[in-house]
Write an enzyme that holds these catalytic residues in place. Structure first.
Site, PDB file in Angstrom:
ATOM      1  N   SER A 128       0.861  -1.285   0.005  1.00 13.57           N
ATOM      2  CA  SER A 128      -0.196   0.216   0.038  1.00 13.57           C
ATOM      3  C   SER A 128       0.932   1.345   0.176  1.00 13.57           C
ATOM      4  O   SER A 128       1.854   1.500   0.340  1.00 13.57           O
ATOM      5  CB  SER A 128      -0.922  -0.141   1.250  1.00 13.57           C
ATOM      6  OG  SER A 128      -1.743   1.308   1.176  1.00 13.57           O
ATOM      7  N   LYS A 182      -4.491  -6.581   3.015  1.00  7.62           N
ATOM      8  CA  LYS A 182      -4.697  -5.454   2.186  1.00  7.62           C
ATOM      9  C   LYS A 182      -5.987  -5.159   1.731  1.00  7.62           C
ATOM     10  O   LYS A 182      -6.293  -4.099   1.426  1.00  7.62           O
ATOM     11  CB  LYS A 182      -3.450  -5.993   1.084  1.00  7.62           C
ATOM     12  CG  LYS A 182      -3.565  -4.762  -0.250  1.00  7.62           C
ATOM     13  CD  LYS A 182      -3.092  -3.506   0.475  1.00  7.62           C
ATOM     14  CE  LYS A 182      -3.173  -2.252  -0.747  1.00  7.62           C
ATOM     15  NZ  LYS A 182      -3.403  -2.431  -1.798  1.00  7.62           N
ATOM     16  N   HIS A 185      -7.672  -3.343   4.318  1.00  4.61           N
ATOM     17  CA  HIS A 185      -7.244  -1.991   4.195  1.00  4.61           C
ATOM     18  C   HIS A 185      -7.833  -1.089   3.336  1.00  4.61           C
ATOM     19  O   HIS A 185      -8.228   0.033   3.513  1.00  4.61           O
ATOM     20  CB  HIS A 185      -5.589  -2.060   4.082  1.00  4.61           C
ATOM     21  CG  HIS A 185      -5.128  -0.816   3.500  1.00  4.61           C
ATOM     22  ND1 HIS A 185      -5.147  -0.326   2.485  1.00  4.61           N
ATOM     23  CD2 HIS A 185      -4.292   0.264   4.310  1.00  4.61           C
ATOM     24  CE1 HIS A 185      -4.477   0.956   2.227  1.00  4.61           C
ATOM     25  NE2 HIS A 185      -4.042   1.061   3.703  1.00  4.61           N
ATOM     26  N   ASN A 186      -8.113  -1.493   2.052  1.00  6.21           N
ATOM     27  CA  ASN A 186      -8.763  -0.878   0.993  1.00  6.21           C
ATOM     28  C   ASN A 186     -10.106  -0.726   1.218  1.00  6.21           C
ATOM     29  O   ASN A 186     -10.560   0.294   0.996  1.00  6.21           O
ATOM     30  CB  ASN A 186      -8.648  -1.593  -0.369  1.00  6.21           C
ATOM     31  CG  ASN A 186      -7.159  -1.428  -0.922  1.00  6.21           C
ATOM     32  OD1 ASN A 186      -6.168  -1.170  -0.192  1.00  6.21           O
ATOM     33  ND2 ASN A 186      -7.121  -1.540  -1.964  1.00  6.21           N
ATOM     34  N   GLU A 189     -10.278   2.114   3.780  1.00  5.25           N
ATOM     35  CA  GLU A 189      -9.979   3.205   2.855  1.00  5.25           C
ATOM     36  C   GLU A 189     -11.260   3.854   2.307  1.00  5.25           C
ATOM     37  O   GLU A 189     -11.547   5.036   2.371  1.00  5.25           O
ATOM     38  CB  GLU A 189      -8.867   2.877   2.158  1.00  5.25           C
ATOM     39  CG  GLU A 189      -8.423   4.003   1.087  1.00  5.25           C
ATOM     40  CD  GLU A 189      -7.615   3.432   0.062  1.00  5.25           C
ATOM     41  OE1 GLU A 189      -6.437   2.889   0.400  1.00  5.25           O
ATOM     42  OE2 GLU A 189      -7.540   3.615  -1.196  1.00  5.25           O
TER      43      GLU A 189
END
Ligand code: NBP
Length: 479
Positions: A128, A182, A185-186, A189
């Site tokens: 990232s 990940k 995480h996105n 976000e």
């Protein structure tokens, strides 16, 4: 000269990661790209990197010290499979193939299993931080075997972002764990961006302030507990003036949000895990809603509230929005960590949740001051079932309580859509509720489908004979 690490795929991410690797003491980097001209271009532009240029997979393998270690940075999906197949042909047992692309974690689980059979180690790694992160220090989320971490760990630590003295990388867990984390995480976000966008919209419509003025509000917020990369860049975007029209840039950008799919993956995965990531889902759907101009056009004249909206005390209103944003943001992160917890249980990954928050403090898009609080919460109670119940967050909810409710109520009353604010509050109240109307749903399910229910006062599974005499019988558990 033998290289200790190689990079395959030299588009923007791969070439920046290769340059980052080459800039660290002790690394010699072999590079390969399907279209060789790109390799030549990169090597010519960066003589300081001392790249070992290779023109075929065979040359690439020959340039690497054993165990060979290669990071793939190509388009996710078919291209990644093609590169893996080619590397497996030229690598040997004990070598390490790392996929740094945005692969779906289930693809990573599949690939890891297949590659492991050849004796080669396979690591799916979330990266990232975009282009700049790749060059200057990304947040890295590698999965894969413990054996590959021994070789990879020091290399990855040397290129990762540093947050409070610590490299933003950890061995997340086996096989697809890195890509799973990940993905979440996105998803977080998406939620964070949507919450910020809702805050901006409420302030703009409620106070009539200009984008440049609201930029100052965000810049101010960035000095306090909301300090984060996304708040910082929000101020930058709002401040930007369009050269062609002299208008604020945000007013000339088409209001249809794009998405590359990782938000949808997070939500789809959460649905199959039964994890309510409602904030992430609302954020993903809000982008979808924005991207249907024909539906928005035909809906424009639907009835709405009769009165307009002006905040009586703009400063007090802005402070309420700030508190609502903070509380909703905690909900979104708590939901994301819940998904990681559920994914770890489902796929048998031993994930240190506090460590995940720690490696997101630098390099990545959601880097934020308050991630330290998540690390603290999990170090105090490693098996905390609901992150937002940690004492620090409870204090925030106590402070933000009235403002949060006021903002959600106001947005509904005056017709300003705030789906992430309101769904976060509904989730919070759902968790708090002593009794949920889920009991009624169980009754309905039993009525039309004999799905049975459990009772609060005795063990067992029951069914009411709805179409008979409506007495209750003990039944087999069918959920
Ligand atoms: P792209 O996703 O645009 O991929 C381009 C690269 O893939 C080129 O090197 C291209 O080689 C190579 N490639 C393709 Br396409 N098909 C291939 C094949 N069959 N065999 C070998 N190579 C093939 O590059 P990117 O934007 O640098 O992203 C790389 C990865 O990193 C992606 O998975 C992306 O999702 C991920 N990622 C991106 C970001 C970001 O901010 N952009 C952040 C984090 C992760 P060619 O030159 O011969 O066409």
């Amino acid at each position: 000269q033998a290289a200790n690490i190689g990079v395959v795929g030299l588009a923007v991410m791969g070439s920046n990661l290769a340059r980052n690797l080459a800039s660290r003491e002790g690394n010699t980097v072999a590079v390969f790209n399907r279209t060789h001209a790109k390799t030549e271009e990169l090597v010519a532009e960066h003589p300081e990197a001392g790249f070992v240029s290779t023109a075929s997979y065979e040359e690439f393998a020959a340039a690497l010290q054993k165990p060979r270690t290669a990071i793939i940075m190509v388009k996710a999906g078919g291209p990644t499979d093609a590169v893996i197949d080619a590397l497996v042909e030229v690598f040997e047992p004990g070598d390490i193939i790392v996929d740094g692309g945005n692969s779906l974690f289930t693809d990573t689980i599949r690939r890891e299993k297949a590659v492991r059979e050849t004796g080669i180690n396979y690591v799916g790694m979330g990266v990232s931080g975009g282009e700049e992160g790749a060059l200057l220090g990304p947040s890295l989320m590698p999965g894969g075997s413990d054996e590959s971490w021994i070789t990879l760990g020091p290399i990855l630590r040397s290129i990762a972002a540093i947050a409070e003295g610590e490299p933003c990388v950890t061995h997340v867990g086996h096989d697809g764990a890195g890509h799973f984390v990940k993905m979440v995480h996105n998803g977080i976000e998406y939620a964070d961006m949507q919450l910020i966008a809702e805050a901006y919209d409420l302030i703009r419509r409620g106070t009539g302030k200009s984008p440049a003025e609201i930029a100052e509000v965000f810049a101010e917020w960035n000095k306090g507990e909301l300090e984060s990369y996304l708040i910082e860049i929000t101020a930058e975007v709002l401040r930007q003036v369009d050269a062609a029209t002299g208008q604020p840039l945000v007013d000339v950008i088409l209001d249809q949000a794009g998405a590359k799919g990782t938000g949808a993956w997070t939500v789809q995965t959460a649905l199959s895990l039964g994890t309510p990531v409602s904030g992430i889902a609302e954020a993903t759907f809000a982008r979808s809603l924005s991207s249907h101009p024909e539906q928005r056009e035909i809906s424009r004249d639907l009835p709405g509230p009769t009165e307009g909206f002006t905040a009586q005390d703009p400063d007090a209103f802005i402070e309420q929005v700030r508190l609502a944003l903070y509380a909703s943001k905690i909900v979104a992160y708590s939901q994301g960590f819940d998904e990681i917890r559920a994914g770890a249980a489902e796929y048998d990954w031993n994930i240190d949740l506090g460590k995940i928050a720690a490696i997101w403090r630098g390099g990545c898009i959601i880097r934020a001051r308050f991630l330290n609080r998540i690390t603290d919460a999990y170090s105090e109670t490693p098996d905390l079932p609901v992150l937002l119940t940690a004492p620090f967050f409870v204090d925030v909810f106590t402070r933000a309580q009235d403002a949060w409710r006021e903002i959600v109520a106001t947005s509904a009353k005056v017709g300003i859509p705030a789906p992430a604010f309101s769904s976060s509050l509904a989730y919070y109240d759902g968790l708090r509720a002593e009794r949920l109307p889920a009991a009624l749903i169980q009754g309905q399910r039993d009525f039309f489908g004999a799905h049975t229910y459990k009772r609060i006062d005795k063990p067992g599974t029951f069914h009411t004979l709805w179409s008979g005499d409506r007495t209750e019988i003990e039944a087999e558990d069918t959920h």
